[in-house]
Write a protein that holds these residues in place. Structure first.
Motif, PDB file in Angstrom:
ATOM      1  N   GLY A 618      -4.964 147.895  46.312  1.00 17.56           N
ATOM      2  CA  GLY A 618      -4.157 148.155  47.492  1.00 17.56           C
ATOM      3  C   GLY A 618      -2.957 149.040  47.248  1.00 17.56           C
ATOM      4  N   GLU A 649      10.131 134.136  63.343  1.00 20.39           N
ATOM      5  CA  GLU A 649      11.367 134.482  64.030  1.00 20.39           C
ATOM      6  C   GLU A 649      11.406 135.994  63.999  1.00 20.39           C
ATOM      7  OE1 GLU A 649      16.148 134.232  63.310  1.00 20.39           O
ATOM      8  OE2 GLU A 649      14.799 133.358  61.873  1.00 20.39           O
TER       9      GLU A 649
ATOM     10  N   VAL B  10      10.619 135.358  51.366  1.00 19.69           N
ATOM     11  CA  VAL B  10       9.201 135.678  51.191  1.00 19.69           C
ATOM     12  C   VAL B  10       9.001 136.183  49.768  1.00 19.69           C
ATOM     13  CG1 VAL B  10       7.280 137.146  51.925  1.00 19.69           C
ATOM     14  CG2 VAL B  10       8.872 136.208  53.626  1.00 19.69           C
ATOM     15  N   PHE B  12       6.196 137.968  47.438  1.00 21.04           N
ATOM     16  CA  PHE B  12       4.883 138.601  47.258  1.00 21.04           C
ATOM     17  C   PHE B  12       4.464 138.381  45.806  1.00 21.04           C
ATOM     18  CE2 PHE B  12       6.638 140.923  50.864  1.00 21.04           C
ATOM     19  CZ  PHE B  12       5.559 140.935  51.740  1.00 21.04           C
ATOM     20  N   ARG B  46       0.520 146.662  46.074  1.00 22.44           N
ATOM     21  CA  ARG B  46       0.153 146.623  47.492  1.00 22.44           C
ATOM     22  C   ARG B  46       1.391 146.477  48.387  1.00 22.44           C
ATOM     23  NH1 ARG B  46      -0.236 147.316  51.824  1.00 22.44           N
ATOM     24  NH2 ARG B  46      -1.598 146.514  53.465  1.00 22.44           N
ATOM     25  N   VAL B  47       2.511 146.042  47.812  1.00 18.22           N
ATOM     26  CA  VAL B  47       3.673 145.720  48.632  1.00 18.22           C
ATOM     27  C   VAL B  47       4.372 147.021  49.035  1.00 18.22           C
ATOM     28  CG1 VAL B  47       5.795 144.389  48.776  1.00 18.22           C
ATOM     29  CG2 VAL B  47       3.891 143.545  47.402  1.00 18.22           C
ATOM     30  N   SER B  48       4.176 147.395  50.284  1.00 15.59           N
ATOM     31  CA  SER B  48       4.728 148.649  50.767  1.00 15.59           C
ATOM     32  C   SER B  48       6.153 148.432  51.265  1.00 15.59           C
ATOM     33  CB  SER B  48       3.859 149.184  51.899  1.00 15.59           C
ATOM     34  OG  SER B  48       3.810 148.242  52.944  1.00 15.59           O
ATOM     35  N   GLU B  50       7.193 149.130  54.082  1.00 16.20           N
ATOM     36  CA  GLU B  50       7.063 148.594  55.442  1.00 16.20           C
ATOM     37  C   GLU B  50       6.956 147.077  55.434  1.00 16.20           C
ATOM     38  OE1 GLU B  50       5.342 151.055  54.154  1.00 16.20           O
ATOM     39  OE2 GLU B  50       5.092 152.705  55.568  1.00 16.20           O
ATOM     40  N   MET B  51       6.213 146.530  54.451  1.00 10.96           N
ATOM     41  CA  MET B  51       6.054 145.071  54.360  1.00 10.96           C
ATOM     42  C   MET B  51       7.401 144.393  54.112  1.00 10.96           C
ATOM     43  SD  MET B  51       3.083 144.100  54.884  1.00 10.96           S
ATOM     44  CE  MET B  51       2.064 145.397  55.561  1.00 10.96           C
ATOM     45  N   ARG B  54       9.525 144.572  57.107  1.00 12.03           N
ATOM     46  CA  ARG B  54       9.013 143.646  58.121  1.00 12.03           C
ATOM     47  C   ARG B  54       9.521 142.217  57.851  1.00 12.03           C
ATOM     48  NH1 ARG B  54       6.331 143.791  63.076  1.00 12.03           N
ATOM     49  NH2 ARG B  54       5.782 141.639  63.518  1.00 12.03           N
ATOM     50  N   CYS B  55       9.573 141.856  56.566  1.00 12.31           N
ATOM     51  CA  CYS B  55      10.073 140.515  56.225  1.00 12.31           C
ATOM     52  C   CYS B  55      11.503 140.350  56.730  1.00 12.31           C
ATOM     53  CB  CYS B  55      10.048 140.289  54.716  1.00 12.31           C
ATOM     54  SG  CYS B  55       8.393 140.149  54.059  1.00 12.31           S
ATOM     55  N   PHE B  56      12.342 141.345  56.459  1.00 11.35           N
ATOM     56  CA  PHE B  56      13.735 141.246  56.903  1.00 11.35           C
ATOM     57  C   PHE B  56      13.810 141.226  58.425  1.00 11.35           C
ATOM     58  CE2 PHE B  56      14.579 142.979  52.561  1.00 11.35           C
ATOM     59  CZ  PHE B  56      15.286 141.878  52.096  1.00 11.35           C
ATOM     60  N   ARG B  57      12.989 142.058  59.040  1.00 11.97           N
ATOM     61  CA  ARG B  57      12.982 142.113  60.503  1.00 11.97           C
ATOM     62  C   ARG B  57      12.549 140.759  61.092  1.00 11.97           C
ATOM     63  NH1 ARG B  57      10.400 147.057  63.657  1.00 11.97           N
ATOM     64  NH2 ARG B  57      12.542 147.762  63.471  1.00 11.97           N
ATOM     65  N   ALA B  58      11.634 140.088  60.378  1.00 10.15           N
ATOM     66  CA  ALA B  58      11.146 138.801  60.876  1.00 10.15           C
ATOM     67  C   ALA B  58      12.084 137.660  60.499  1.00 10.15           C
ATOM     68  CB  ALA B  58       9.740 138.537  60.341  1.00 10.15           C
TER      69      ALA B  58
END
Lengths: 654, 146
Positions: A618, A649, B10, B12, B46-48, B50-51, B54-58
């Motif tokens: 990946g 959230e 989170v 990974f 694999r950890v982009s 964007e990922m 996204r974690c911070f955004r979530a």
């Protein structure tokens, strides 16, 4: 995307999970999640009734996604994938939440463990909704094996694979195959001449049409995976043309340079600078030891070249690098002997009459430096000999493990001394481990031959001013210290992993046990496999064992190779990278990061993945600036859903 | 106010080294902080970016990326990419006002269960001392008791 109908199955794992996680609360939480049709708790989800419960729900409730909250996916993902596949659900619709290793076993507080388990389940449920069916691919395999190490284990494995009809490369570091067994005089307990029983096997391996011997060669690189490994072997320059040499031995006879032979003769004898390690060497082709040959060190001599009747000497020969393609690898690299100088009390190295067991094998061998006569360094027959068991073995200061062969070869040595000389033999032992077929009987026989057994570890060997050796020990049966003056001491030294086991383990990506031996996949049930598919273990590289156990182990490894080759093809995971052509801008970033050269530009300038080469890491998906490459089963959508589920959230705009 | 800060983190974890290391920590019954929520990926590569964003955004207060040691990557060099990528993402985070210490990269082999426990504990400490990310970004506290 079809409407997800998700079943959630929370396992109690006996009490492994339920003792720390409120499984009912987790199931209750799951029931409120979007798409979840059913959530159930069961004591052993992996057992037949648990699997049947899931299968029944798939059939009757029309589930199209299954989430199992239980142990690590590394444990039971294949189990549950198979269970859902049996009732027609694509196995890639399954997702696991690891609430045992990552929640119940790692958390002290029940409430927090439950909360974490709930988040993990929510992440899995959210992710499952985006999972998609995938079909595994099949790939042909290269039905050729590589065996590394040409001792009795490697020879046996190579012969068994070759007899089953598959070609084998047998790689050996030394100039001849044969290994340790070729150095031994006799084998216990039957007292067969070691080379007389090994020799025919060596010849068979040497002339077998399916076996290609690569002696004086070393493994340098391994890549690829089960079914299709690519290996690089360095075939060192022998300085002798193998095609021209007829093995007459004239070069060796006439070579003026004598070298101490620390390999085959274990430091007791000499060889020439051009040599075969022993008379029965396979292949029967000498090598020039360039570190000692006068031509290579001083630029003159060339005697061998002058006497060679076939013109086979080739001083300019270069190392050859061979790139081989093989489907499976058997590691049979054997053991090294632990150096007793590591424990000063044995005085090893301080007197030439203190020998290791292997040195005694050479001394007593008819092909050895004394022609098989047991003589002290001074050339006299010894009157008294001490044999010390457990030198380095079962010793926290050296090797904590039992080396398994020493009791028996020490008894054999005692027998050989009694047979060939009138010398008195003293055996210093802690426990007599005569565990094999005919072994205890052999022990009885040696006792009857008048050997003196002293129960107690030989504590100390002193070299006296007159050259005699004094052995001290505590006789545990008598409960007092004993002291014997002898002419010769034989140290039954421990077996240890080969010194370059580290490099080999890294090359093949296989693990090592805490004691340094190569690690098997399971200590009881998979003793000849490794954690890397397609790589198998034979013989002492995995741990100490005697010859019959080594041969059985080698046959087991060969069986695994043959089983793999008989399958004809391997199943390859479909979790590879996939390009969405309409998004790809052809920047080539993915091509740069791929470690397997699995991506190329097609004629339209777009990235194209070769699924046979892709390993599914990946990395390309993370590098793609336009998110045009997706790593199947680990897509952006799936991972984002899992993140959202874990955290639940979301703020800001998406 | 006065509510205890429960960080959400989170992690990974690559399948071959770090996830296995985390499993082995659990098997050995070593305790690790429950604030850390693992996501299994095949490779840390694999950890982009964007990922991570996204974690911070979530709502994540911290993101941990753990992979095989350099030289031990199951995919030869996937972790080399991670090693280059993470410092860039850290710079990006500070640019948008997120303390780059909220993102940590480290290497944990399958045999390093104690190291997994140590790193996760350290990271939770770091995040606790940094406080909630919402506070850092000047966002209102989350309502409700979710």
């Amino acid at each position: 995307m079809e409407e997800p109908r998700i079943g959630v199955y929370v396992c109690e794992c006996g009490i492994n999970i339920s003792a720390m996680v409120d499984v009912q609360a987790v199931a209750e939480l799951a029931r409120r999640l979007p798409g979840v049709v059913v959530a159930r708790v069961y004591k052993y989800m992996c057992a037949k009734p648990g699997q049947q419960m899931i299968q029944e729900d798939i059939r009757t409730l029309g589930l199209n996604r299954v989430v199992v909250a239980s142990c690590s996916p590394r444990m039971h993902e294949p189990t549950f994938q198979q269970a859902v596949a049996e009732v027609g659900l694509n196995p890639y619709y399954l997702q696991m939440a690891n609430i045992r290793e990552h929640a119940s076993w790692s958390t002290e507080d029940r409430q927090r463990a439950t909360a974490k388990a709930g988040r993990l389940v929510r992440g899995a449920v959210f992710r499952a909704a985006y999972q998609a069916p995938l079909e595994p691919r099949r790939a042909p395999i290269t039905k050729t094996a590589l065996v590394v190490g040409g001792g009795v284990a490697g020879i046996q494995a190579a012969l068994s694979i070759a007899e089953a009809g598959y070609p084998v490369y047998l790689v050996e570091r030394e100039p001849s195959i044969g290994g340790r067994m070729a150095q031994l005089d006799k084998t216990f307990p039957t007292l067969d001449c070691s080379l007389c029983i090994l020799g025919p096997k060596m010849v068979d391996a040497g002339r077998h049409p399916k076996i290609r011997l690569l002696t004086y060669s070393e493994l340098e690189e391994v890549s690829g995976c089960v079914g299709n490994f690519r290996v690089r072997v360095r075939k060192r320059a022998r300085s002798v043309d193998e095609q021209k040499c007829n093995g007459c031995g004239l070069c060796q006879e006439k070579c003026p340079t004598k070298v101490l032979d620390t390999a085959y003769e274990a430091g007791l004898g000499q060889r020439k600078a051009i040599y075969r390690p022993f008379a029965q060497a396979i292949p029967n082709i000498p090598v020039i030891d360039r570190q000692h040959c006068q031509f290579f060190t001083k630029g003159r001599c060339r005697v061998c070249e002058k006497v060679c009747p076939t013109g086979a000497i080739d001083f300019a020969q270069q190392d050859q690098i061979l790139e081989l393609e093989v489907g499976a690898i058997v590691i049979a690299t054997g053991y090294a002997l632990w150096d007793p100088a590591g424990l000063a009390q044995y005085s090893y190295g301080l007197s030439p009459n203190i020998l290791t067991g292997l040195q005694f094998e050479r001394l007593v061998s008819a092909s050895g430096p004394t022609g098989g006569q047991i003589l002290t360094f001074e050339g006299r027959p010894p009157e008294r000999i001490a044999i010390l068991h457990c030198v380095g073995s079962r010793d926290v200061n050296a090797k904590p493990y039992c080396s398994r062969i020493c009791c028996m070869y020490a008894l054999k040595h005692a027998h050989q001394v009694r047979e060939k000389t009138g010398a008195q033999v003293y055996q210093f032992y802690m426990d007599m481990r005569a565990f094999g077929k005919g072994y205890e009987e052999f022990y009885q026989r040696v006792q009857e031959e008048g050997v003196v057994f002293v129960r107690g570890r030989g504590a100390e060997v002193d070299v006296l001013p007159d050259g005699k050796l004094r052995v001290r020990a505590e006789d545990a049966n008598l409960g007092r210290l004993v002291c014997v003056d002898v002419d010769m001491v034989i140290l039954a030294s421990a077996m240890e992993p080969q010194p370059d086991t580290d490099r080999l383990a890294a090359l093949c990506r296989i693990g090592r046990s805490p004691d340094g031996w190569l690690a098997e996949a399971h200590p009881k049930l998979r003793p000849s496999e490794t954690a890397t598919a397609g790589i198998f273990l034979a013989g002492c590289c995995q741990g100490p064992r005697d010859i019959p156990d080594t041969v059985s182990h080698a046959d087991a490894a060969a069986m695994h190779v043959v089983r793999l080759f008989n399958q004809g093809e391997i199943t390859i995971s479909p979790t590879v990278a996939q390009v969405q052509v309409e998004k790809c801008v052809g920047c080539g970033e993915c091509i740069l990061v791929c470690a397997y050269s699995a991506i190329q530009r097609n004629q339209h300038g777009k990235a194209e993945v070769n699924p046979a080469l892709c390993q599914g890491c990946g990395t390309c998906a993370a590098a793609c600036p336009s998110q045009a490459i997706q790593s199947l089963h680990f897509t952006d959508q799936q991972l984002v859903a899992q993140i959202d589920g874990l955290l639940e959230e979301v703020f800001g705009t998406l | 106010m006065g509510e205890p800060f429960e960080p959400r983190i989170v992690a990974f974890l690559c399948n071959w080294c770090s996830y296995t290391g985390a499993d082995n920590a659990g098997i050995a019954r070593m305790k690790s902080p429950p604030e850390v929520l693992p996501i299994r990926v095949m490779c840390s590569g694999r950890v982009s970016p964007e990922m991570i964003l996204r974690c911070f955004r979530a709502g994540a207060d911290g993101v941990l990326v753990l992979g095989c040691h350099i030289g031990d990557c199951h995919y030869i060099s996937g972790n080399h990419r991670t090693a280059k990528r993470i410092p860039l993402v850290q710079r990006l985070l500070s640019y948008v006002g997120i303390n780059p210490e909220r993102l940590r990269l480290d290497w944990v082999s399958s045999a390093e269960a104690p190291k997994f426990v140590q790193i996760t504990n350290e990271f939770v400490q770091t995040i606790r001392s940094l406080g909630p990310i919402r506070q850092e970004l000047g966002l209102p506290r989350m309502g409700g008791g979710r």
